[in-house]
Design an enzyme around this catalytic site. Structure first.
Site, PDB file in Angstrom:
ATOM      1  N   SER A  75      -6.118   4.379   0.152  1.00 56.52           N
ATOM      2  CA  SER A  75      -5.497   4.993   1.323  1.00 56.52           C
ATOM      3  C   SER A  75      -4.575   6.142   0.925  1.00 56.52           C
ATOM      4  CB  SER A  75      -4.724   3.951   2.132  1.00 56.52           C
ATOM      5  OG  SER A  75      -3.686   3.389   1.356  1.00 56.52           O
ATOM      6  N   HIS A  76      -4.206   6.235  -0.352  1.00 62.07           N
ATOM      7  CA  HIS A  76      -3.297   7.311  -0.775  1.00 62.07           C
ATOM      8  C   HIS A  76      -3.825   8.096  -1.970  1.00 62.07           C
ATOM      9  CE1 HIS A  76      -0.779   5.201   2.032  1.00 62.07           C
ATOM     10  NE2 HIS A  76      -0.102   6.323   2.135  1.00 62.07           N
TER      11      HIS A  76
ATOM     12  N   GLU B 251      -4.694   3.223   5.873  1.00 62.76           N
ATOM     13  CA  GLU B 251      -5.803   2.269   6.047  1.00 62.76           C
ATOM     14  C   GLU B 251      -6.543   2.557   7.351  1.00 62.76           C
ATOM     15  OE1 GLU B 251      -6.945   0.120   3.950  1.00 62.76           O
ATOM     16  OE2 GLU B 251      -5.362   0.324   2.453  1.00 62.76           O
TER      17      GLU B 251
HETATM   18  P1  NDP Z   1      -0.772  -3.680   1.260  1.00 58.78           P
HETATM   19  O1  NDP Z   1      -0.590  -4.606   2.385  1.00 58.78           O
HETATM   20  O2  NDP Z   1      -2.146  -3.303   0.888  1.00 58.78           O
HETATM   21  O3  NDP Z   1      -0.101  -4.269  -0.066  1.00 58.78           O
HETATM   22  C1  NDP Z   1       1.278  -4.555  -0.066  1.00 58.78           C
HETATM   23  C2  NDP Z   1       1.673  -5.208  -1.376  1.00 58.78           C
HETATM   24  O4  NDP Z   1       1.205  -6.535  -1.383  1.00 58.78           O
HETATM   25  C3  NDP Z   1       1.099  -4.530  -2.618  1.00 58.78           C
HETATM   26  O5  NDP Z   1       2.067  -4.525  -3.602  1.00 58.78           O
HETATM   27  C4  NDP Z   1      -0.086  -5.408  -2.974  1.00 58.78           C
HETATM   28  O6  NDP Z   1      -0.364  -5.446  -4.369  1.00 58.78           O
HETATM   29  C5  NDP Z   1       0.412  -6.761  -2.533  1.00 58.78           C
HETATM   30  N1  NDP Z   1      -0.672  -7.626  -2.132  1.00 58.78           N
HETATM   31  C6  NDP Z   1      -1.678  -7.384  -1.276  1.00 58.78           C
HETATM   32  N2  NDP Z   1      -2.444  -8.451  -1.113  1.00 58.78           N
HETATM   33  C7  NDP Z   1      -1.918  -9.412  -1.893  1.00 58.78           C
HETATM   34  C8  NDP Z   1      -2.275 -10.769  -2.173  1.00 58.78           C
HETATM   35  N3  NDP Z   1      -3.342 -11.339  -1.615  1.00 58.78           N
HETATM   36  N4  NDP Z   1      -1.503 -11.467  -3.038  1.00 58.78           N
HETATM   37  C9  NDP Z   1      -0.414 -10.892  -3.606  1.00 58.78           C
HETATM   38  N5  NDP Z   1      -0.030  -9.624  -3.389  1.00 58.78           N
HETATM   39  C10 NDP Z   1      -0.775  -8.896  -2.537  1.00 58.78           C
HETATM   40  O7  NDP Z   1       0.098  -2.337   1.489  1.00 58.78           O
HETATM   41  P2  NDP Z   1       0.379  -1.512   2.813  1.00 58.78           P
HETATM   42  O8  NDP Z   1      -0.879  -1.366   3.603  1.00 58.78           O
HETATM   43  O9  NDP Z   1       1.558  -2.056   3.506  1.00 58.78           O
HETATM   44  O10 NDP Z   1       0.763  -0.101   2.159  1.00 58.78           O
HETATM   45  C11 NDP Z   1      -0.202   0.601   1.400  1.00 58.78           C
HETATM   46  C12 NDP Z   1       0.410   1.825   0.775  1.00 58.78           C
HETATM   47  O11 NDP Z   1       0.791   2.762   1.757  1.00 58.78           O
HETATM   48  C13 NDP Z   1       1.655   1.578  -0.075  1.00 58.78           C
HETATM   49  O12 NDP Z   1       1.405   2.104  -1.351  1.00 58.78           O
HETATM   50  C14 NDP Z   1       2.747   2.388   0.615  1.00 58.78           C
HETATM   51  O13 NDP Z   1       3.690   2.957  -0.248  1.00 58.78           O
HETATM   52  C15 NDP Z   1       1.934   3.458   1.288  1.00 58.78           C
HETATM   53  N6  NDP Z   1       2.647   4.077   2.402  1.00 58.78           N
HETATM   54  C16 NDP Z   1       3.109   5.353   2.236  1.00 58.78           C
HETATM   55  C17 NDP Z   1       3.772   5.992   3.246  1.00 58.78           C
HETATM   56  C18 NDP Z   1       4.262   7.384   3.064  1.00 58.78           C
HETATM   57  O14 NDP Z   1       4.644   7.997   4.047  1.00 58.78           O
HETATM   58  N7  NDP Z   1       4.324   7.919   1.881  1.00 58.78           N
HETATM   59  C19 NDP Z   1       4.012   5.345   4.549  1.00 58.78           C
HETATM   60  C20 NDP Z   1       3.548   3.976   4.587  1.00 58.78           C
HETATM   61  C21 NDP Z   1       2.877   3.379   3.554  1.00 58.78           C
HETATM   62  P3  NDP Z   1      -1.467  -4.480  -5.031  1.00 58.78           P
HETATM   63  O15 NDP Z   1      -0.799  -3.154  -5.117  1.00 58.78           O
HETATM   64  O16 NDP Z   1      -1.768  -5.092  -6.337  1.00 58.78           O
HETATM   65  O17 NDP Z   1      -2.661  -4.490  -4.097  1.00 58.78           O
END
Ligand code: NDP
Length: 335
Positions: free
Chosen positions: A45-46, A186
């Site tokens: 997604s990024h 996403e």
């Molecule tokens: P996710 O819900 O995909 O993941 C959130 C965290 O949970 C991650 O650290 C992930 O680890 C962990 N995780 C996911 N599934 C599991 C699991 N089953 N067990 C344990 N840990 C888990 O993230 P979001 O959709 O909330 O965000 C995605 C990205 O979007 C982020 O990188 C965020 O910084 C970015 N974002 C950026 C913005 C901007 O303006 N710059 C604004 C909003 C979001 P892992 O990394 O290993 O998958």
């Protein structure tokens, strides 16, 4: 079919695209590294998905790709950086050395970045601090995208936060998450792949729940995770990243005046702690004891583990990019 490139080769191409559309070469290397790190680690997604957004925003004149940040030593434990309408990663790179020096000297230091655009995953900002032995927490606010729990219209951003903790003999434990149920990226990915999103992620322009990514993106809004709890986190992030840094609130966004602009001019706050000041040499052992208990309790996946696994594969075999996505990147070199 996929095109396979090394991290270095892909970073070169992405940096060339950014330079082609108005970034200075030094700034382009910094931003390209973050885009490619996301692609390498499977944070799709990024990763490259965002490149057209960077280009459109640069072309719109909303962001200054050549900005030189102004780093101010504000207090013994504080660095205040004006990104000068440039990308937040460039401001962080310019502030990192002084921030780490302060954290080493005082045990804790914070970096307040304002007038900055963050369009990437947040984990690349904190992971290097933990690799250097610090505990780090980062927050970023972005333009209005979330309907706060109980509200009637969107106000706060998807305001992400990331946490990184050093581990003895292992890569840092890092989590990184939006204040929304999922990141807006996403939803963008789902729109690109023409598939619905899961229920509960967003609403359409009329405020009705929707699984249509285009309806959510075009005038709709995202929902906070865990209702009032995600709303509270988004509120805290807005305070730390905007009010505290002197940055803009998400609702003060003026990007609509710059057609094509996709980033937010907002703020970022990073807090860096030297754990040995309080926990001495015991910190690493204590963290490992906690992680051992987590695993023993049945947890099979620590945050960051999937990314590290994908990173290992990408470093060994290269980054596989779908032919269509690769063609889209190359087209940006000509656009
Ligand atoms: P996710 O819900 O995909 O993941 C959130 C965290 O949970 C991650 O650290 C992930 O680890 C962990 N995780 C996911 N599934 C599991 C699991 N089953 N067990 C344990 N840990 C888990 O993230 P979001 O959709 O909330 O965000 C995605 C990205 O979007 C982020 O990188 C965020 O910084 C970015 N974002 C950026 C913005 C901007 O303006 N710059 C604004 C909003 C979001 P892992 O990394 O290993 O998958």
């Amino acid at each position: 079919m996929a095109v396979v490139l090394t991290v270095e080769a892909l970073t070169d191409v992405v940096a060339q695209v950014l330079v082609r559309h108005g970034m200075s070469p030094g700034n382009a290397r910094i931003v390209a590294a973050v885009v490619v790190a996301a692609e390498r680690d499977g944070s799709r997604s990024h990763g490259l998905l965002r490149l057209p957004g960077y280009v459109a925003t640069l072309k719109s004149g909303w962001v200054d790709g050549t900005a030189v940040p102004d780093v101010v030593d504000a207090a013994p434990g504080l660095v205040a950086t004006d990104a000068r309408n440039g990308f937040a990663q460039v401001a962080l790179a310019a502030s990192r050395t002084v921030l780490e020096a302060k954290a080493r000297a005082a045990g804790i230091a914070a970096l307040a970045i304002r007038n900055s655009h963050h369009f990437a995953a947040l984990w690349p900002d904190v992971e290097p601090f933990a690799a250097s032995g610090f505990v780090a927490l980062a927050v970023v606010n972005v333009r209005s995208r979330i309907v706060v729990w109980g509200a009637k219209r969107k106000l706060l951003g998807t305001n992400p936060m990331a946490f990184a903790c050093p581990r003895p003999g292992a890569p840092p434990l890092v989590w990184d998450q939006a204040s929304s149920v999922v990141a807006q990226g996403e939803v963008l990915l789902a729109a690109t792949e023409r598939r619905p999103v899961a229920p509960g992620i967003g609403v359409d322009a009329q405020g009705a729940p929707s699984v249509d990514p285009r309806a959510i993106l075009d005038g709709g809004a995202m929902m906070p995770f865990a209702d009032h709890k995600g709303s509270a986190i988004a509120f805290m992030v807005e305070i730390l990243a905007a009010a505290l840094t002197g940055g803009r609130f998400g609702f003060e966004d003026r990007s609509a005046a710059f057609p094509g602009a996709q980033t937010s001019n907002a703020g970022q706050c990073i807090i860096v702690i030297e754990p040995s000041r309080t926990a001495g040499n015991a910190f690493g052992t204590r963290v490992e004891a906690l992680i051992a208990q987590l695993l023993a309790s049945g947890v099979s996946r620590l945050p960051g583990e999937h990314r590290y696994a994908r990173r290992r594969r990408a470093l060994a075999d290269g980054i596989a990019i779908a032919e269509r996505d690769h063609a889209a990147v190359m087209a940006l070199l000509e656009a």
